[in-house]
Design a protein around this motif. Structure first.
Motif, PDB file in Angstrom:
ATOM      1  N   GLN A 246       0.857  -1.190   0.000  1.00  0.00           N
ATOM      2  CA  GLN A 246       0.000   0.000   0.000  1.00  0.00           C
ATOM      3  C   GLN A 246       0.889   1.234   0.000  1.00  0.00           C
ATOM      4  N   THR A 247       0.475   2.255  -0.741  1.00  0.00           N
ATOM      5  CA  THR A 247       1.293   3.469  -0.845  1.00  0.00           C
ATOM      6  C   THR A 247       0.619   4.705  -0.260  1.00  0.00           C
ATOM      7  N   SER A 248      -0.628   4.572   0.173  1.00  0.00           N
ATOM      8  CA  SER A 248      -1.314   5.721   0.770  1.00  0.00           C
ATOM      9  C   SER A 248      -2.127   5.266   1.967  1.00  0.00           C
ATOM     10  N   ILE A 249      -2.340   6.174   2.902  1.00  0.00           N
ATOM     11  CA  ILE A 249      -3.138   5.848   4.084  1.00  0.00           C
ATOM     12  C   ILE A 249      -4.558   5.481   3.679  1.00  0.00           C
ATOM     13  N   ALA A 250      -5.124   6.229   2.747  1.00  0.00           N
ATOM     14  CA  ALA A 250      -6.513   5.980   2.344  1.00  0.00           C
ATOM     15  C   ALA A 250      -6.657   4.582   1.745  1.00  0.00           C
ATOM     16  N   GLY A 251      -5.751   4.243   0.823  1.00  0.00           N
ATOM     17  CA  GLY A 251      -5.821   2.918   0.217  1.00  0.00           C
ATOM     18  C   GLY A 251      -5.561   1.816   1.218  1.00  0.00           C
ATOM     19  N   ALA A 252      -4.609   2.040   2.113  1.00  0.00           N
ATOM     20  CA  ALA A 252      -4.291   1.038   3.129  1.00  0.00           C
ATOM     21  C   ALA A 252      -5.460   0.844   4.093  1.00  0.00           C
ATOM     22  N   ALA A 253      -6.131   1.933   4.444  1.00  0.00           N
ATOM     23  CA  ALA A 253      -7.281   1.839   5.356  1.00  0.00           C
ATOM     24  C   ALA A 253      -8.419   1.051   4.718  1.00  0.00           C
ATOM     25  N   GLN A 381       2.961   6.691  12.609  1.00  0.00           N
ATOM     26  CA  GLN A 381       1.920   6.983  13.590  1.00  0.00           C
ATOM     27  C   GLN A 381       0.594   7.290  12.900  1.00  0.00           C
ATOM     28  N   ALA A 382       0.651   8.036  11.799  1.00  0.00           N
ATOM     29  CA  ALA A 382      -0.576   8.390  11.083  1.00  0.00           C
ATOM     30  C   ALA A 382      -1.259   7.144  10.523  1.00  0.00           C
ATOM     31  N   TRP A 383      -0.486   6.213  10.007  1.00  0.00           N
ATOM     32  CA  TRP A 383      -1.079   4.981   9.482  1.00  0.00           C
ATOM     33  C   TRP A 383      -1.750   4.183  10.602  1.00  0.00           C
ATOM     34  N   ALA A 388      -4.956   1.983   9.297  1.00  0.00           N
ATOM     35  CA  ALA A 388      -4.437   1.520   8.017  1.00  0.00           C
ATOM     36  C   ALA A 388      -3.402   0.416   8.207  1.00  0.00           C
ATOM     37  N   ALA A 389      -3.022   0.143   9.449  1.00  0.00           N
ATOM     38  CA  ALA A 389      -1.984  -0.859   9.726  1.00  0.00           C
ATOM     39  C   ALA A 389      -1.997  -1.238  11.196  1.00  0.00           C
ATOM     40  N   ASP A 390      -1.548  -2.469  11.482  1.00  0.00           N
ATOM     41  CA  ASP A 390      -1.253  -2.905  12.851  1.00  0.00           C
ATOM     42  C   ASP A 390       0.244  -2.850  13.114  1.00  0.00           C
ATOM     43  N   GLY A 391       0.984  -2.607  12.086  1.00  0.00           N
ATOM     44  CA  GLY A 391       2.436  -2.554  12.160  1.00  0.00           C
ATOM     45  C   GLY A 391       2.978  -2.481  10.746  1.00  0.00           C
TER      46      GLY A 391
END
Length: 442
Positions: A246-253, A381-383, A388-391
């Motif tokens: 994933q390359t963006s917070i939105a896509g990862a979320a 931290q933002a992710w 958007a992530a657990d790690g």
């Protein structure tokens, strides 16, 4: 009342010389590193000093000799090197806390062998083993196992579903108290605590039992990275950890929510899986310094190596101008899910062929973060805060240099913010990941 901040989970991917496809050219990267044990041991120990959850060995069961474009072969490395399970077994007694994860293919392996190998490494490491489940996708690998071409994706995942069930069933062969070691009674183990699998399926017939004691962490951790529909379904049902691109917070979320929402129909709680997108940090004392380091990395990429990387997706581009537009994806072969992501990145950013390989031949389309330790910590931290992530699966550009910089400079910032552990929580990989023990059929 303030909520407790989620603690970041971290894995290290020890692929080749790093995620820079010409990394071996850097003077601080050992040129012979991938063929020496000490290269991997140093990385595992640096990661353990940085309190990483696990170190991961990706694997391709081929040594690529494709010479596209002409002259590219011999300038970079894909495949070959140490057999990963052998390497994990060697690393186990040289480490104490870090999890040890490696790839084994469900397309080319057999369940009993995979179950036995990972169960053995789990015993040798006292509960720190993990299996990265892959279906493989390259014809180059298939020809090493008596086939001319790889199975189609649907067939590969159908086999993988049953393969994972057989392996986990074999891992459940013995109750935790099977072995008695009772010299007075003469009973070494209790036969009533041993369970034969007696599996008869479409792809496999396996009686069992597996003769390895039950793991102190219940069973080895299952890791998966497939992003396709079939891959996500397999992960939702079976995976403890998922690597993602994933390359963006939105896509990862969106990916995070979509995958975790699939778990309920398999009777699983959302916290029974950790999603860890790849991240490649480039650390500098200032943002300008970090950007200079990244530009130097980009300029270091051998153009033939960059074109070799893109050829798998676009075919031979040697007759295209390097500073010209990126063509459409090739149509003559089945491509991995990330192929469309790479094309979308090129179109969105209006990249030339040169700009595309300079960006994607460092990090393989994962999230590249260039900045100071504080800026990299901000991104992580933002992710986490945006679900958007657990790690993260840490991808060093240059091994072990990039890992050492991250551990020495970024980890202390994360710890100061309360986002990362200051000591290991347990002794097993499952405990450190914060995952519950799996149930036993006994």
């Amino acid at each position: 009342m303030s909520q407790t901040k989620p603690r970041i989970k971290l894995g290290l991917s020890m692929a080749g010389y790093g995620y820079h496809h010409s990394a071996w050219l850097h003077p601080e990267v050992p040129a012979d590193g991938v063929n020496t044990f000490d290269f991997y041991l140093e990385q595992a120990r640096i990661a353990e000093r940085g309190l990483f959850d696990m170190a991961f060995l990706a694997d391709f069961v081929t040594f690529s000799m494709i010479d596209v474009p002409k002259g590219a072969s011999g300038r970079s490395l894909r495949g070959g090197g140490f057999e990963p399970l052998t390497l994990l077994a060697a690393l186990a007694p040289q480490t104490r806390n870090i999890g040890l994860v490696a790839t084994a293919s469900t397309t080319f392996g057999v369940p009993f062998h995979v179950a036995r190998a990972f169960a053995s490494i789990d015993q040798l490491s006292h509960g720190r083993a993990g299996w990265n489940v892959v279906t493989s996708f390259q014809d180059e690998e298939a020809v090493n196992f008596g086939s001319r071409a790889i199975l189609d994706k649907s067939s590969r995942y159908d086999r993988a579903e049953e393969f994972v069930d057989v392996v986990t069933g074999l891992w459940d062969s013995m109750a935790p108290d099977t072995f008695l070691y009772d010299r007075e009674s003469g009973r070494l183990f209790d036969p009533a605590k041993v369970r034969a699998l007696n599996h008869e399926g479409k792809h496999f017939s396996v009686r069992g039992p597996l003769g390895t004691p039950r793991s102190v962490q219940g069973r080895p951790i299952i890791v998966q990275a497939g992003a396709s529909e079939e891959g996500q379904e397999l992960a939702a049902r079976t995976a403890d950890v998922v690597y993602s691109v994933q390359t963006s917070i939105a896509g990862a979320a969106r990916f995070y929510e979509g995958l975790k929402s699939r778990m309920a129909k398999h009777g699983r709680a959302r916290d029974q899986m950790k999603i860890m997108p790849g991240i490649l940090p480039v650390v500098g004392g200032t943002e300008e310094e970090a950007q200079r380091k990244f530009r130097a990395m980009q300029e270091m990429i051998d153009p033939l190596v960059g074109l070799r990387y893109l050829s798998a997706l676009f075919g031979d581009l040697s007759d295209h101008p390097l500073d010209g537009p990126v063509p459409d994806l090739r149509k003559d072969k089945e491509l991995a899910t990330r192929a469309q992501l790479i094309l979308d990145l090129a179109r969105k950013n209006d990249w030339s062929i040169r700009q595309l390989y300079q960006r994607t031949a460092i990090g393989n389309t994962h999230n590249v973060v260039v900045g100071t330790p504080e800026q990299i910590a901000d991104e992580m931290q933002a992710w986490m805060e945006n679900k958007a992530a657990d790690g993260f699966n840490f991808l060093p550009a240059l091994s072990p240099l990039s890992l050492r910089e991250f551990v020495d400079e970024v980890i202390p910032v994360l710890q100061k913010r309360g986002l990362y552990r200051t000591e290991y929580e347990g002794t097993t990989l499952r405990e450190n990941l914060g995952l519950e023990m799996p149930p036993t059929a006994h």
